[in-house]
Design a protein around this motif. Structure first.
Motif, PDB file in Angstrom:
ATOM      1  N   MET A   1      36.830  -1.701  -5.155  1.00 22.27           N
ATOM      2  CA  MET A   1      35.601  -1.803  -5.925  1.00 22.27           C
ATOM      3  C   MET A   1      35.950  -1.744  -7.412  1.00 22.27           C
ATOM      4  SD  MET A   1      32.275   0.652  -5.665  1.00 22.27           S
ATOM      5  CE  MET A   1      32.079   0.175  -3.953  1.00 22.27           C
ATOM      6  N   GLU A   2      35.486  -2.699  -8.161  1.00 19.35           N
ATOM      7  CA  GLU A   2      35.802  -2.773  -9.582  1.00 19.35           C
ATOM      8  C   GLU A   2      34.664  -2.178 -10.409  1.00 19.35           C
ATOM      9  OE1 GLU A   2      38.672  -4.002 -10.866  1.00 19.35           O
ATOM     10  OE2 GLU A   2      39.463  -4.409  -8.876  1.00 19.35           O
ATOM     11  N   ASN A   3      34.991  -1.614 -11.565  1.00 17.44           N
ATOM     12  CA  ASN A   3      34.009  -1.101 -12.510  1.00 17.44           C
ATOM     13  C   ASN A   3      34.147  -1.899 -13.799  1.00 17.44           C
ATOM     14  OD1 ASN A   3      31.910   0.685 -12.915  1.00 17.44           O
ATOM     15  ND2 ASN A   3      33.189   2.164 -13.992  1.00 17.44           N
ATOM     16  N   PRO A   4      33.068  -2.416 -14.393  1.00 16.68           N
ATOM     17  CA  PRO A   4      33.189  -3.222 -15.600  1.00 16.68           C
ATOM     18  C   PRO A   4      33.929  -2.475 -16.699  1.00 16.68           C
ATOM     19  CG  PRO A   4      30.965  -3.325 -14.724  1.00 16.68           C
ATOM     20  CD  PRO A   4      31.680  -2.291 -13.927  1.00 16.68           C
ATOM     21  N   ALA A 389      32.416   7.482   0.037  1.00  7.75           N
ATOM     22  CA  ALA A 389      31.982   6.229  -0.591  1.00  7.75           C
ATOM     23  C   ALA A 389      32.138   6.320  -2.095  1.00  7.75           C
ATOM     24  CB  ALA A 389      30.524   5.932  -0.239  1.00  7.75           C
ATOM     25  N   VAL A 390      32.419   5.177  -2.723  1.00  9.32           N
ATOM     26  CA  VAL A 390      32.617   5.105  -4.169  1.00  9.32           C
ATOM     27  C   VAL A 390      31.794   3.938  -4.713  1.00  9.32           C
ATOM     28  CG1 VAL A 390      34.283   4.896  -6.051  1.00  9.32           C
ATOM     29  CG2 VAL A 390      34.954   6.026  -3.911  1.00  9.32           C
ATOM     30  N   PHE A 391      31.062   4.194  -5.801  1.00 13.32           N
ATOM     31  CA  PHE A 391      30.218   3.188  -6.431  1.00 13.32           C
ATOM     32  C   PHE A 391      30.631   3.014  -7.893  1.00 13.32           C
ATOM     33  CE2 PHE A 391      27.796   4.786  -2.914  1.00 13.32           C
ATOM     34  CZ  PHE A 391      26.939   3.777  -2.507  1.00 13.32           C
ATOM     35  N   PRO A 392      30.436   1.825  -8.466  1.00  6.82           N
ATOM     36  CA  PRO A 392      30.600   1.675  -9.917  1.00  6.82           C
ATOM     37  C   PRO A 392      29.440   2.358 -10.627  1.00  6.82           C
ATOM     38  CG  PRO A 392      29.768  -0.360  -8.983  1.00  6.82           C
ATOM     39  CD  PRO A 392      30.062   0.548  -7.823  1.00  6.82           C
ATOM     40  N   THR A 419      38.757   1.856 -13.832  1.00 10.83           N
ATOM     41  CA  THR A 419      38.369   0.469 -13.572  1.00 10.83           C
ATOM     42  C   THR A 419      38.417   0.104 -12.098  1.00 10.83           C
ATOM     43  OG1 THR A 419      40.655  -0.246 -13.957  1.00 10.83           O
ATOM     44  CG2 THR A 419      39.142  -0.285 -15.845  1.00 10.83           C
ATOM     45  N   LYS A 420      39.133   0.905 -11.313  1.00  8.82           N
ATOM     46  CA  LYS A 420      39.197   0.652  -9.880  1.00  8.82           C
ATOM     47  C   LYS A 420      39.580   1.934  -9.166  1.00  8.82           C
ATOM     48  CE  LYS A 420      43.980  -0.983 -10.176  1.00  8.82           C
ATOM     49  NZ  LYS A 420      44.910  -2.114  -9.913  1.00  8.82           N
ATOM     50  N   GLU A 421      39.435   1.945  -7.862  1.00 11.15           N
ATOM     51  CA  GLU A 421      39.805   3.097  -7.058  1.00 11.15           C
ATOM     52  C   GLU A 421      41.328   3.220  -6.978  1.00 11.15           C
ATOM     53  OE1 GLU A 421      37.734   3.313  -3.269  1.00 11.15           O
ATOM     54  OE2 GLU A 421      36.201   1.932  -4.050  1.00 11.15           O
ATOM     55  N   GLY A 422      41.786   4.438  -6.718  1.00 16.70           N
ATOM     56  CA  GLY A 422      43.203   4.666  -6.466  1.00 16.70           C
ATOM     57  C   GLY A 422      44.010   5.051  -7.686  1.00 16.70           C
ATOM     58  N   GLU A 423      43.393   5.135  -8.862  1.00 17.18           N
ATOM     59  CA  GLU A 423      44.127   5.488 -10.072  1.00 17.18           C
ATOM     60  C   GLU A 423      44.165   7.001 -10.257  1.00 17.18           C
ATOM     61  OE1 GLU A 423      43.116   1.543 -12.772  1.00 17.18           O
ATOM     62  OE2 GLU A 423      41.823   3.317 -12.965  1.00 17.18           O
ATOM     63  N   GLY A 424      45.111   7.476 -11.070  1.00 16.09           N
ATOM     64  CA  GLY A 424      45.139   8.877 -11.465  1.00 16.09           C
ATOM     65  C   GLY A 424      46.134   9.749 -10.743  1.00 16.09           C
ATOM     66  N   VAL A 425      46.838   9.233  -9.742  1.00 13.58           N
ATOM     67  CA  VAL A 425      47.812  10.044  -8.992  1.00 13.58           C
ATOM     68  C   VAL A 425      49.063  10.237  -9.838  1.00 13.58           C
ATOM     69  CG1 VAL A 425      49.267  10.166  -6.930  1.00 13.58           C
ATOM     70  CG2 VAL A 425      46.939   9.226  -6.772  1.00 13.58           C
ATOM     71  N   THR A 426      49.479  11.498 -10.021  1.00 11.86           N
ATOM     72  CA  THR A 426      50.705  11.787 -10.773  1.00 11.86           C
ATOM     73  C   THR A 426      51.733  12.553  -9.935  1.00 11.86           C
ATOM     74  OG1 THR A 426      49.660  13.762 -11.708  1.00 11.86           O
ATOM     75  CG2 THR A 426      49.584  11.730 -13.028  1.00 11.86           C
TER      76      THR A 426
END
Length: 444
Positions: A1-4, A389-392, A419-426
């Motif tokens: 799912m993309e976020n503008p 569930a994830v929404f923009p 901007t999209k799901e799955g980001e932020g893992v360190t």
């Protein structure tokens, strides 16, 4: 799912992992996009049965407020929908603008909050981009989650327990500039290190419900569950119930989960909960748990599973279930309650309370230490997200509608700056050890 994508250079830099000095070199934007309600729409749902939150939640540009010395600006990557957002959006039980007006009488820092719009949201994960002059521990570039407990350090009650402070507020519900925006404003004593193995949307969906359940069951201010305690958990696949089930199992208790369908029973079973009651199979008719015999029916079902009555009843549904909760708790047992999502005017037979020496214990939110402790358990991989569930951000109204109408399990998140799901893992290594199956159990 993309976020503008946002046009904000600061948001872009925070998203891409810029360090603190780089973030400080970029101007703080004068406006940002956020989700809000409008003061002039209070009363829009009067006389209507279906108070559809999609009508009252708006997404648009808002002004960046001035920062107080003990505050931070966080670039919000993701936020979560909680039931207090539903209450805010339907202007019940009172319009939240009443809270903002009251806060507005407390000097200039409070006056900033008293606006004709209310930016909602009480759960968030993101990147610190600015700190007030009085902030010592946190710096731009830090990855954080935000505790929604908003406490005044000058209130003496907060030094025993932040929730005993008369001035304690729920961030994003009783304050403005909450989680559902590209940026938010929080006090420095709300910040917690983000669990490194989680994505933004996973990390931003835990704290309110997980820490509330922690206080109710584990913390010294709640039911103080011990090994072997039978705990009845209403709505075990909901936001609160899904964390309660994990906490009971981890603490050596015996969870008995109440769910509404076989699909939810399977999900609870996958969490490792052995004892499950599908309420649709209890044949209570249209009255449900308000049926005069509901307590006896449920009590018998619990004893058939575990051989005894529950010592603790984890209660947050309220009117529909409270009388049954009081009935089924064992002699000397505790009904611990933190809410009333089905109505807050309860009825119960007091004979079953006083003659069997039971207790009703109120629990509201959690203090900062409890929020940190439950996030430590999450960071250790002992408690997992229950995100479904994830929404923009542009669809925040639809996300809130899903919670309003109970068309979800676990938690619902909103992408704000991500901007999209799955980001932020360190910490990918820890994530790999835990496994995607456990982390995404509620998304299967």
């Amino acid at each position: 799912m993309e976020n503008p994508a946002s046009s904000s250079a600061l948001l872009d830099a925070a998203r891409s992992g810029a360090d603190g000095s780089e973030l400080l070199d970029i101007d703080l934007p004068s406006t940002f996009r956020a989700v809000y309600t409008l003061k002039d729409e209070v009363g829009v749902f009067e006389g209507q049965d279906d108070k559809d939150v999609r009508r009252s939640l708006h997404v648009g540009d808002v002004a960046m407020p001035e920062l107080a010395p003990d505050e931070v600006v966080v670039a919000v990557m993701a936020a979560a929908i909680n039931f207090n957002t539903v209450w805010s959006a339907i202007f019940e039980p009172v319009p939240t603008f009443a809270f903002l007006e009251k806060f507005g009488r407390q000097g200039w820092y409070g006056a900033r909050h008293d606006l004709p719009y209310h930016i909602l949201g009480s759960d968030a994960a993101g990147v610190v981009v600015r700190t007030g002059d009085g902030v010592k521990k946190w710096k731009p570039g830090d990855h954080v989650v935000i505790s929604p407990s908003y406490v005044d350090e000058e209130d003496h009650g907060s030094y025993d327990d932040g929730m005993m402070s008369e001035t304690q507020l729920a961030w994003g519900f009783e304050t403005n500039f909450g989680a559902l925006g590209e940026f938010c404003i929080a006090k420095a004593n709300q910040l917690i290190r983000k669990p490194a193995h989680l994505t933004w949307e996973e990390a931003g969906s835990n704290t309110l419900c997980a820490a509330t359940a922690y206080r109710m069951l584990v913390g010294r201010h709640g039911a103080r569950m011990k090994q072997g305690d039978v705990v009845l958990i209403w709505g075990a696949t909901g936001g609160l119930g899904s964390y309660a089930t994990q906490l009971v199992r981890n603490g050596g208790g015996i969870p008995v989960a109440v769910v509404s369908s076989e699909e939810k029973a399977a999900l609870t079973r996958a969490q490792g909960c052995e004892h499950i009651i599908n309420r649709s199979e209890l044949n209570l008719g249209d009255q449900g748990f308000r049926h005069p015999k509901a307590g006896r029916v449920l009590g018998e079902a619990i004893r058939n599973l575990v051989g005894e009555d529950p010592g603790i009843v984890f209660e947050y549904l309220g009117r529909e279930t409270f009388g049954t909760s009081v009935y089924v708790a064992k002699r000397g047992g505790t009904v611990i309650t933190c809410g009333s999502s089905t109505g807050y005017k309860h009825e119960y037979d007091n004979r079953f309370l006083w003659m069997r020496l039971k207790s009703i214990l109120g629990s509201h939110g959690f203090n900062y230490n409890e929020a940190v402790e439950v996030n430590r358990l999450i960071s250790l991989g002992m408690i997992h997200p229950t995100l479904s569930a994830v929404f923009p951000m542009e669809e925040a109204g639809q996300a809130t509608r899903a919670v309003q109408t109970n068309q979800h399990v676990g938690k619902v998140a909103v992408l704000c700056g991500a901007t999209k799901e799955g980001e932020g893992v360190t910490d990918q290594a820890l994530r790999d050890r835990i496994g995607e199956t456990r982390l995404n159990l509620f998304r299967r």
